[in-house]
Design an enzyme around this catalytic site. Structure first.
Site, PDB file in Angstrom:
ATOM      1  CG  HIS A 112      -1.981  -1.048   1.177  1.00  0.00           C
ATOM      2  ND1 HIS A 112      -2.834  -1.205   0.104  1.00  0.00           N
ATOM      3  CD2 HIS A 112      -2.305  -2.026   2.053  1.00  0.00           C
ATOM      4  CE1 HIS A 112      -3.646  -2.242   0.342  1.00  0.00           C
ATOM      5  NE2 HIS A 112      -3.328  -2.765   1.511  1.00  0.00           N
ATOM      6  CG  ASP A 151      -2.848  -8.425   0.288  1.00  0.00           C
ATOM      7  OD1 ASP A 151      -2.046  -8.769   1.169  1.00  0.00           O
ATOM      8  OD2 ASP A 151      -3.893  -7.793   0.519  1.00  0.00           O
ATOM      9  CG  HIS A 153      -6.446  -5.446   1.737  1.00  0.00           C
ATOM     10  ND1 HIS A 153      -5.945  -6.503   2.459  1.00  0.00           N
ATOM     11  CD2 HIS A 153      -7.479  -4.944   2.454  1.00  0.00           C
ATOM     12  CE1 HIS A 153      -6.644  -6.621   3.582  1.00  0.00           C
ATOM     13  NE2 HIS A 153      -7.587  -5.702   3.597  1.00  0.00           N
ATOM     14  CG  ASP A 240      -5.032 -10.280   2.843  1.00  0.00           C
ATOM     15  OD1 ASP A 240      -4.742 -10.746   1.730  1.00  0.00           O
ATOM     16  OD2 ASP A 240      -4.827  -9.087   3.150  1.00  0.00           O
TER      17      ASP A 240
END
Lengths: 437, 560
Positions: A112, A151, A153, A240
């Site tokens: 991120h 991931d 996200h 995740d």
């Protein structure tokens, strides 16, 4: 006796003495059970699998990749430098042919973290894959790199770092941004004007299970990789998407992750997120390790795993098939990015929120539309932490004119005096400068 | 007085050491067909000089278990294994009677699937049908939850003379290592116990009444013979350990250093950090299989005095093969010793035979015999030097798991190289040219390994694992398991591990002033469920480091 079909280097750095806070999802315990599982399984005893000590990234390694305001030391801790150094060590292992593949099982994560850094977003301060890739390019010369972010996200930071880079194909598979942090990663985000189609986003609906992920990989990711012909494939291996992850809503399994890893065939994997530390990470990481090493992973499964209980509904399957079809069509006929063109520059404005540090940033990114190279890139940024700052980059392969322009902008910025901190990245002359006005 | 016997591959050495130094020593050829005969003969020589009453403590190293495992003469073992999810337990299959049973335990020691008792009974019946009398039971994560292994042992009761349980060897993790360790332990159990019986009988027959008989372990420490009967696998590969302990006994090694033991077939390298030998905590490999048997960290390379010389257009190489003795002693191929022989570094047997061998080797590529000899010696020395450098680099490159370790990690930087073994003195000058560290050849090494055996002190290690969320604590190698309160602290854990280790050492009759207990690992992790901290996951490892008895060290120390 087991023997790795693909030699594999594993950098395992759990940073057992660092955490954001004792109960934060990104804490020491995250890799504790993974370590126990890998040790108990005897992974490091398998001939062909080697455990490696991380390198320590330097401030210069970070400054080559990011504009950190006010400086690198203010936005990083030693953990971040070791985590990035761990990724660098993994990459070095592959490029020096010490092993065919490498996996950096390090924390904290990084995907991120954007080009400009004022603080921590989504537990990330610096983008460890990007620091690794730019170190590789500086050390081993130009490389065409594909980064596949699995991931849950959206890998918004990595997307931002490579937005204007046509030599980096960035593909992110993630839970649809309408339902999860950071709320981005839509198919229409396809890269800057000089790198259109080199950013690919595959948002998947909540509840996607093994079937859906593997479909997207087969139908979209693998064909795009085959067309791009990268020198190196990197997997931002967030874990995740697991059905037991406490902060997401997907239904991926350890078997699915292992199969995805096998299909992708990445040269280097770097751990990103994954917060189901007891029920998922030990099994997912073991599956990844065995899969990368070319070993049998068919016995790796979560205790009491019931694939039927988490199977995706038919309407999810239908939706994913449609999304994947649309994305493939879109990459063949990409839409230009949102922004303004003026005086030979393309600009876009961004407002960014650093959730971990509660900082808001206002940024204008401008890229020079050059016929000879990727074009100099300029970032004007202010945040609730820093007054107006400037970052200028003459990218790898920049033409003489663009390099000159980078210096002109940097020097003019100093004379005008409207910026607090100014930073210059000159990848052509390998010159990195900073100035505080 | 302390007696040490080291039964080695070529020689069996014995010494008797008193407060004033070495009282008696013996060196005889090992009788490989009857190791006990070698022990008895060595003991008799000592008794002949010092009398039977002189020996108050007998420390013994033997290659018996190692040989049986390597030569495959050990007993067949009934292996009961339960794996659960992960690597297929078939990958660790050993022997012809290997049964994989349903059942699973997870990393926190929670039973996630019960043992399938019907399958267990079928396996036990199959073992019985095959006429097996020794067994081993190993489950994944049994160090966190030994109950399934204990249940397997109960099921074997009456069907087995001896059962090795995986968790009893070490608290360290390593399912495959645990399988190999338990398997080897049961495989040599009968053979080893017969040897113990015979040793005790011989000791009695010779009129000896030592206070205690100890057996050497691969980590350079000792364990009482009685304890070793249940853990015979711990006696393997104690030979190189005896040599290293010998060096510690006869030299005052205070700084980081390298030990080179240049033998006939191999050169063994050991590294000392601040005077203490490095231990391979994970465990040593036996017959190519990693185990949980703790050992001194050594590396063996195929360069020794009897290593054959090969010459081709690219290079002159020494080793790794040994084709027989040097040509000077009637061997079939020129060796490193032959090269040293014609360069007048040593004088051995028939130097003309050495010359002929090196001349023939060099002829094909047009090299003179002395050129071949020079190149061979340089090649051997350079090989040793580069392996030492690689070994030290590997030690310094070992993975670390905390920022503190990464930043503060102490690097081993050897400043001295101690050389022992047959060609040691002959090569010392050349080694000094190759190494920047000071090369030291201690005065006498004829029986250093037996001295090491005689003076070695007991070693033991315990790993404590506490999970305050589950309210449970285990010390697998002591077979301890109990409930803990949720406020159990890392300090309490460290205290408990150390005191349990001391209690155990005392029960062995060890002098606690001679066996300092140290903590080698202490960590505590907050365990969180949702947003709430539910407990701590505490890990402690305590050990007694290998060393020699200080009171006697003075008596045998030489200047070196």
């Amino acid at each position: 006796m087991l023997k790795a079909k693909n030699t594999l280097g594993i950098v395992f750095f759990p940073a057992f003495d660092w955490a954001i806070s004792p109960t934060h999802p990104e804490r020491q315990e995250r890799l504790l059970y993974t370590q126990d599982q890998l040790r108990e399984e005897g992974v490091f005893d398998i001939p062909g699998i080697t455990e490696l000590k991380p390198d320590l990234a330097t401030a210069a390694d970070v400054a080559r990749t990011h504009f950190c305001f006010p400086d690198v030391a203010s936005v990083t801790t030693t953990s971040h430098m070791i985590s990035a150094g761990g990724a660098m060590r993994a990459a070095r292992t592959v490029l020096d042919k010490e092993a065919k593949k490498a996996f950096a099982l390090v924390r904290p994560p990084g995907h991120h973290a954007m080009k400009v850094v004022h603080g921590a977003r989504g537990f990330c301060n610096i983008n460890i894959e990007a620091v690794m890739v730019e170190w590789l390019r500086e050390t081993y010369g130009p490389l065409r790199v594909a980064i596949v972010d699995t991931d849950c996200h959206h890998g918004d930071g990595t997307q931002d770092v490579y937005w204007n880079d046509p030599d980096t194909l960035f593909i992110s598979l993630h839970q649809d941004g309408r339902t999860l942090y950071p709320g981005t990663g839509y198919p229409y985000e396809m890269g800057g004007p000089g790198a259109l189609g080199k950013t690919v986003n595959i948002p998947l609906p909540p509840g996607t299970s093994d079937e859906g992920f593997l479909f997207a990989v087969r139908e979209v990711v693998l064909p795009l990789l085959a067309e791009f012909k990268p020198d190196l494939v990197i997997n931002s291996a967030g874990q995740d998407n697991h059905f037991s992850d406490p902060i997401t809503d997907m239904a991926f399994s350890a078997q699915g992750y292992a199969r995805l890893t096998e299909l992708l065939g990445a040269d280097i994997a770097v751990l990103e997120g994954g917060y189901a530390i007891q029920g998922a990470l030990p099994y997912v990481n073991l599956g990844l390790v065995l899969s990368m090493a070319g070993l049998d992973y068919s016995h790796v499964r979560e205790p009491n795993f019931d694939p039927e209980a988490i199977r995706q509904p038919a309407k999810v399957t239908a939706y994913i098939e449609e999304v994947c079809r649309d994305i493939l069509a879109l990459t063949r006929n990409p839409k230009p990015p949102k922004g303004e063109t003026a005086h030979g520059w393309f600009s876009r404005r961004k407002t960014l929120y650093y959730d971990t540090d509660a900082i808001t940033e206002y940024q204008t990114e401008s890229v020079r539309l050059c016929d000879h190279c990727r074009g100099v890139v300029k970032y004007e940024t202010e945040s609730t932490r820093n007054p107006l700052c400037l970052g200028v980059e003459a990218p790898i392969g920049a033409c003489e004119k663009c390099v000159e322009e980078a210096y002109r902008i940097y020097e003019a910025g100093q004379i005008k005096g409207e910026y607090r901190h100014l930073q210059l990245i000159d990848r052509v002359g390998k010159h990195y400068a900073s100035y505080t006005g | 007085m302390l007696c040490g016997i080291d039964v080695g591959g070529t020689h069996t050495d014995a010494v008797l050491i008193g407060p004033e130094g070495i009282v008696a020593c013996a060196k005889l050829r090992t009788n490989h067909d009857d190791l006990l005969a070698s022990v008895r003969e060595a003991l008799s020589s000592i008794v002949a000089v010092a009398g039977p009453r002189a020996i108050t403590r007998l420390n013994l190293s033997t290659t018996l278990s190692t040989n049986a495992i390597i030569e495959g003469t050990a007993d067949p073992v009934g292996m009961l294994v339960s794996g659960g999810p992960g690597i297929d337990p078939e990958a660790y299959r050993l022997g012809d009677h290997y049964f994989v049973l349903p059942g699973a335990i997870d990393h926190r020691g929670r039973e996630t699937a019960p043992l399938d008792m019907a399958a267990v009974d079928a396996a036990v019946a199959a073992c019985r049908a095959a006429g097996l009398s020794v067994h081993a039971a190993v489950t994944k994560f049994s160090t966190r939850h030994p109950e399934q292994e204990l249940a397997l042992r109960d099921r074997l009761a009456g069907a087995s003379e001896f059962v090795s349980l995986g968790h009893s060897f070490s608290g360290r993790l390593g399912f495959g290592r645990r399988i190999a360790t338990a398997y080897c332990n049961s495989a040599v159990w009968r053979l080893y116990n017969r040897f113990c019986d015979a040793v005790e009988q011989s000791v009695a027959e010779l009129g000896l009444s030592p206070d205690i008989i100890n057996v050497l372990k691969a980590d350079g420490g000792t364990m009482p013979l009685g304890v070793s009967r249940g853990l015979p696998v711990q006696s393997i590969l104690s030979g190189p350990a005896a040599s290293v302990m010998g060096i510690i006994a006869v030299c005052d090694i205070a700084e980081d250093s390298v030990i080179l033991d240049i033998g006939g077939t191999t050169t063994d390298i050991a590294v000392f950090a601040a005077g203490a030998p490095l231990v391979e905590n994970e465990g040593i490999a036996i017959a190519g299989r990693p185990t949980l048997v703790r050992a001194l960290r050594t590396r063996s390379i195929g360069v020794g005095g009897d290593s054959a010389i090969t010459v081709d257009r690219e290079a002159v190489r020494v080793g790794p093969r040994r084709l027989g003795p040097p040509m000077a002693l009637g061997g079939p191929a020129p060796t490193l010793v032959d090269a040293l022989n014609i360069q007048n570094v040593i004088a051995l047997g028939d130097p003309r035979a050495s010359f002929r061998g090196l001349a023939a080797a060099g002829e094909a590529v047009g090299m003179e015999p002395d050129e071949v000899a020079d190149a061979a010696i340089i090649s051997a020395v350079n090989h040793i030097r580069s392996e030492v450098a690689a070994f030290v680099r590997e030690i310094n490159d070992r993975p670390v798991y905390t920022i503190f370790e990464l930043l503060e990690g102490r690097r081993v930087a050897p400043s001295r190289v101690y050389v022992m073994g047959g060609p040691a003195l002959a090569l010392s000058g050349l080694l000094q040219d190759a190494f920047s560290e000071k090369v030291v050849v201690p005065e006498s090494f004829a029986v250093a390994n037996a001295i090491g055996a005689a003076l070695a002190r007991p070693t033991f290690s315990v790993e404590l694992f506490a999970d305050t969320a589950a309210g449970r604590l285990t010390i697998p190698s002591l077979g301890l398991s109990r409930a803990v309160a949720d406020n159990y602290s890392p300090a309490a854990a460290e205290g408990e591990a150390a005191s349990k280790l001391r209690e155990y050492l005392e029960s062995l009759g060890a002098d606690l002033t001679e066996t300092p207990v140290e903590t080698v690992e202490l960590s505590s992790f907050p365990m969180v469920e949702g947003q709430t901290q539910v407990g701590h996951n505490i890990r402690v490892a305590c050990q007694v480091r290998p060393g020699v008895l200080a009171a006697y060290k003075k008596a045998v120390s030489q200047s070196c």
